[in-house]
Design a protein around this motif. Structure first.
Motif, PDB file in Angstrom:
ATOM      1  N   VAL A  93      13.058 -33.969  13.169  1.00  0.00           N
ATOM      2  CA  VAL A  93      13.715 -33.328  14.315  1.00  0.00           C
ATOM      3  C   VAL A  93      14.362 -34.403  15.179  1.00  0.00           C
ATOM      4  CG1 VAL A  93      13.375 -31.941  16.395  1.00  0.00           C
ATOM      5  CG2 VAL A  93      12.146 -31.370  14.300  1.00  0.00           C
ATOM      6  N   SER A  94      15.672 -34.533  15.050  1.00  0.00           N
ATOM      7  CA  SER A  94      16.393 -35.562  15.812  1.00  0.00           C
ATOM      8  C   SER A  94      17.886 -35.397  15.593  1.00  0.00           C
ATOM      9  CB  SER A  94      15.972 -36.953  15.304  1.00  0.00           C
ATOM     10  OG  SER A  94      16.735 -37.966  15.916  1.00  0.00           O
ATOM     11  N   THR A  95      18.664 -35.521  16.669  1.00  0.00           N
ATOM     12  CA  THR A  95      20.085 -35.756  16.452  1.00  0.00           C
ATOM     13  C   THR A  95      20.189 -37.242  16.083  1.00  0.00           C
ATOM     14  OG1 THR A  95      20.652 -36.260  18.751  1.00  0.00           O
ATOM     15  CG2 THR A  95      20.643 -33.941  18.118  1.00  0.00           C
ATOM     16  N   HIS A  96      21.372 -37.777  15.846  1.00  0.00           N
ATOM     17  CA  HIS A  96      21.373 -39.053  15.123  1.00  0.00           C
ATOM     18  C   HIS A  96      22.593 -39.903  15.416  1.00  0.00           C
ATOM     19  CE1 HIS A  96      23.630 -36.152  12.883  1.00  0.00           C
ATOM     20  NE2 HIS A  96      22.533 -35.412  12.788  1.00  0.00           N
TER      21      HIS A  96
ATOM     22  N   VAL B  17       3.526 -46.563   4.102  1.00  0.00           N
ATOM     23  CA  VAL B  17       3.147 -45.218   3.659  1.00  0.00           C
ATOM     24  C   VAL B  17       3.726 -44.181   4.615  1.00  0.00           C
ATOM     25  CG1 VAL B  17       0.976 -46.078   2.698  1.00  0.00           C
ATOM     26  CG2 VAL B  17       0.980 -45.108   4.987  1.00  0.00           C
ATOM     27  N   ASP B  18       3.960 -43.002   4.090  1.00  0.00           N
ATOM     28  CA  ASP B  18       4.413 -41.896   4.939  1.00  0.00           C
ATOM     29  C   ASP B  18       3.898 -40.600   4.346  1.00  0.00           C
ATOM     30  OD1 ASP B  18       6.071 -39.889   6.372  1.00  0.00           O
ATOM     31  OD2 ASP B  18       7.067 -41.667   7.141  1.00  0.00           O
ATOM     32  N   GLN B  19       3.493 -39.696   5.202  1.00  0.00           N
ATOM     33  CA  GLN B  19       3.032 -38.405   4.684  1.00  0.00           C
ATOM     34  C   GLN B  19       4.201 -37.614   4.096  1.00  0.00           C
ATOM     35  OE1 GLN B  19       1.147 -36.983   8.222  1.00  0.00           O
ATOM     36  NE2 GLN B  19       3.036 -36.341   9.201  1.00  0.00           N
TER      37      GLN B  19
ATOM     38  N   GLY C 182      16.779 -43.592  20.806  1.00  0.00           N
ATOM     39  CA  GLY C 182      15.519 -43.895  20.120  1.00  0.00           C
ATOM     40  C   GLY C 182      15.693 -44.693  18.841  1.00  0.00           C
ATOM     41  N   ILE C 183      16.753 -44.420  18.080  1.00  0.00           N
ATOM     42  CA  ILE C 183      16.971 -45.146  16.827  1.00  0.00           C
ATOM     43  C   ILE C 183      17.286 -46.609  17.145  1.00  0.00           C
ATOM     44  CG2 ILE C 183      18.446 -45.307  14.772  1.00  0.00           C
ATOM     45  CD1 ILE C 183      18.883 -42.202  15.082  1.00  0.00           C
ATOM     46  N   SER C 184      18.125 -46.821  18.143  1.00  0.00           N
ATOM     47  CA  SER C 184      18.486 -48.202  18.516  1.00  0.00           C
ATOM     48  C   SER C 184      17.277 -48.941  19.075  1.00  0.00           C
ATOM     49  CB  SER C 184      19.630 -48.176  19.536  1.00  0.00           C
ATOM     50  OG  SER C 184      20.732 -47.486  18.991  1.00  0.00           O
TER      51      SER C 184
ATOM     52  N   GLY D 150       8.519 -48.365  17.458  1.00  0.00           N
ATOM     53  CA  GLY D 150       9.242 -47.091  17.473  1.00  0.00           C
ATOM     54  C   GLY D 150       8.605 -46.119  18.459  1.00  0.00           C
ATOM     55  N   ASP D 151       8.794 -44.821  18.181  1.00  0.00           N
ATOM     56  CA  ASP D 151       8.283 -43.791  19.095  1.00  0.00           C
ATOM     57  C   ASP D 151       6.774 -43.871  19.293  1.00  0.00           C
ATOM     58  OD1 ASP D 151      10.836 -42.813  19.333  1.00  0.00           O
ATOM     59  OD2 ASP D 151      10.396 -40.816  18.522  1.00  0.00           O
ATOM     60  N   ALA D 152       6.061 -44.434  18.326  1.00  0.00           N
ATOM     61  CA  ALA D 152       4.604 -44.554  18.468  1.00  0.00           C
ATOM     62  C   ALA D 152       4.259 -45.390  19.701  1.00  0.00           C
ATOM     63  CB  ALA D 152       4.018 -45.206  17.210  1.00  0.00           C
TER      64      ALA D 152
ATOM     65  N   ALA E 143       7.558 -44.282   7.615  1.00  0.00           N
ATOM     66  CA  ALA E 143       8.619 -44.982   6.869  1.00  0.00           C
ATOM     67  C   ALA E 143      10.010 -44.538   7.297  1.00  0.00           C
ATOM     68  CB  ALA E 143       8.423 -44.754   5.374  1.00  0.00           C
ATOM     69  N   ARG E 144      10.163 -44.219   8.576  1.00  0.00           N
ATOM     70  CA  ARG E 144      11.519 -43.852   9.019  1.00  0.00           C
ATOM     71  C   ARG E 144      12.163 -45.052   9.723  1.00  0.00           C
ATOM     72  NH1 ARG E 144      12.708 -38.651   7.678  1.00  0.00           N
ATOM     73  NH2 ARG E 144      10.897 -37.364   7.276  1.00  0.00           N
ATOM     74  N   VAL E 145      12.904 -44.801  10.818  1.00  0.00           N
ATOM     75  CA  VAL E 145      13.730 -45.901  11.341  1.00  0.00           C
ATOM     76  C   VAL E 145      12.903 -47.092  11.814  1.00  0.00           C
ATOM     77  CG1 VAL E 145      15.818 -44.583  11.840  1.00  0.00           C
ATOM     78  CG2 VAL E 145      14.010 -44.627  13.537  1.00  0.00           C
TER      79      VAL E 145
END
Ligand code: FAD
Length: 398
Positions: free
Chosen positions: A47-50, A37-39, A307-309, A294-296, A16-18
């Protein structure tokens, strides 16, 4: 007590993040029944700059979330300074693609804004649920997820589509057996810490041989100070120093001595975090009943801070494809294949630049690649700004 949800949802999103909250929000705005859902629970950090590139800020604006990010206290960044070889060039952020500032909100703030927006759009957000695998029907099609809540009670959620937005180590990708379609050499390390107590006039970049460092101004008068290097260099420094803090200080001193000097008057407010070896890889994006976002699905070195973009762009591509498939099951193959094709095409230019930058070529080449990156981001921002906004009607009437 077993939490078996007998209702079949349209979509269950894991993570459930970006990537995950953006996908869930858009699907819910398009009228679909979505559970995410998210753990983890929110607000929480990762862990990420932003720093969010112009293209990512365009997405926040189009989705009606940029004001919430600015209202959270993330400063509107209007100046970028590039330092290399003793020279320093400052530029004002131009008004392009409907955006005249950049932002670097802390992830515990940004991710919470997105999860809240997903919930407001009608998605059910369930924190504290860890997914351990997928369920399949007799034909092998993915039809839901299994896992457990924090108390250890089993959780089963049935859905027409399972979306893995669960990051680099994606459990969904492993459970469905998603192939890694492209692997490039693992690039570098990225480490960071927060500092306060001195002014931060804008984003700053410092280029030096085998290193890239900088400043991202963020909430509460703090800045994220980061340094990227080849993994082998970061590990060597870590190996001969007594702590992460000492290693970080040495890398900064080497990469950006003027910044290191300024930081002597500032106060560090966090431990040093980061990743010492980042992969560059592209996974298969979909299969029967599932997709990755996303990263997955796509991971790239943090040297381009993109990565966010990437996640925002691909969340929208996936939501539009799933909307088609949910509306007419016969369209599923073309819609999901279209998602993968559009994702792979859209990410290509910046992925190539990322891989080249993460190899830390000589400084003049690194600077030239940075210029190409900036132009590529502007092109992507313009392309995104020209797209229709999914669920715009819902957004307008909210
Ligand atoms: C050091 C570093 C610096 C970076 N700096 C930047 C930057 O400045 N700008 C930028 O744009 N990008 C940056 N990135 C990249 C960015 O952090 C990622 O691309 C982004 O976080 C991807 O978001 P995501 O939603 O795909 O995955 P994630 O942020 O990884 O979120 C995945 C979520 O899935 C959940 N999850 C995982 N497994 C399960 C499970 N089994 N069950 C339930 N939930 C699960 C996790 O709890 C997590 O909340 C950086 C990355 C690193 C490592």
């Amino acid at each position: 007590m077993q939490t078996v949800n007998r209702r079949r949802h349209d979509v269950v999103v894991v993570g459930a993040r970006v990537a995950g909250s953006a996908t869930a929000m858009l699907l819910a705005r398009l009228g679909h029944d979505v559970v995410v859902v998210d753990q983890a629970s929110f607000p929480s950090d990762t862990v990420s700059t932003h720093s969010i590139a112009r293209s990512g800020v365009v997405q926040l604006r189009r989705w009606g979330l940029l004001d919430a990010v600015l209202d959270s206290g993330a400063p509107a960044i209007r100046q970028v300074t590039f330092n290399a070889g003793g020279e320093s060039i400052s530029r004002t952020i131009k008004d392009k693609a409907g955006v005249d500032c950049l932002v670097a909100p802390r992830r515990y703030v940004l991710d919470t804004i997105l999860a809240t927006a997903a919930q407001r759009a009608g998605a059910e957000v369930r924190p504290g649920v860890t997914v351990t695998g997928v369920q399949r029907d007799g034909r092998g099609r993915v039809v839901g997820v299994v896992g457990h809540d924090r108390a250890g009670a089993p959780v089963e959620i049935a859905a027409r589509y399972v979306i893995g937005a669960d990051g680099l180590g994606s459990r969904v990708a492993r459970s469905v057996g998603a192939a890694v379609n492209e692997v490039r050499p693992a690039g570098g390390a990225a480490q960071y810490a927060y500092y306060t107590g001195i002014p931060w006039p804008g984003i700053e970049f410092f280029v030096a041989p085998r290193s890239f460092a900088g400043v991202f101004p963020t909430h509460h008068g703090q800045a994220c100070i980061w340094v990227c290097n080849p993994a082998v260099d970061a590990k060597a420094v870590r190996g001969r120093t007594r702590s992460r803090v000492e290693a970080f200080g040495e890398l900064l001193e080497r990469s950006a001595p003027r910044l290191a000097e300024r930081l002597r008057k500032a106060r560090r407010t966090s431990p040093v975090q980061g990743m010492l070896r980042q992969p560059n890889q592209l996974r298969q994006a979909f299969g029967p009943g599932w997709a990755l976002v996303g990263d997955a699905g796509y991971y790239r070195d943090a040297v381009t801070a993109y990565g966010i973009s990437d996640a925002f762009r691909d969340a929208e591509l996936l939501a539009v494809a799933l909307d088609q498939a949910l509306g007419d099951a016969e369209q599923e193959p073309a819609a999901l294949a279209g998602y993968q094709q559009q994702r792979d095409q859209a990410l290509r230019e910046i992925f190539e630049l990322t891989c080249r930058l993460a190899a830390y070529p000589a400084v003049p080449t690194f600077i030239e690649l940075q210029k190409q990156l900036s132009a590529a981001i502007d092109r992507e921002a313009a392309a995104l700004a020209a797209r229709p906004v999914p669920g715009e009607f819902v957004l307008a009437s909210a």
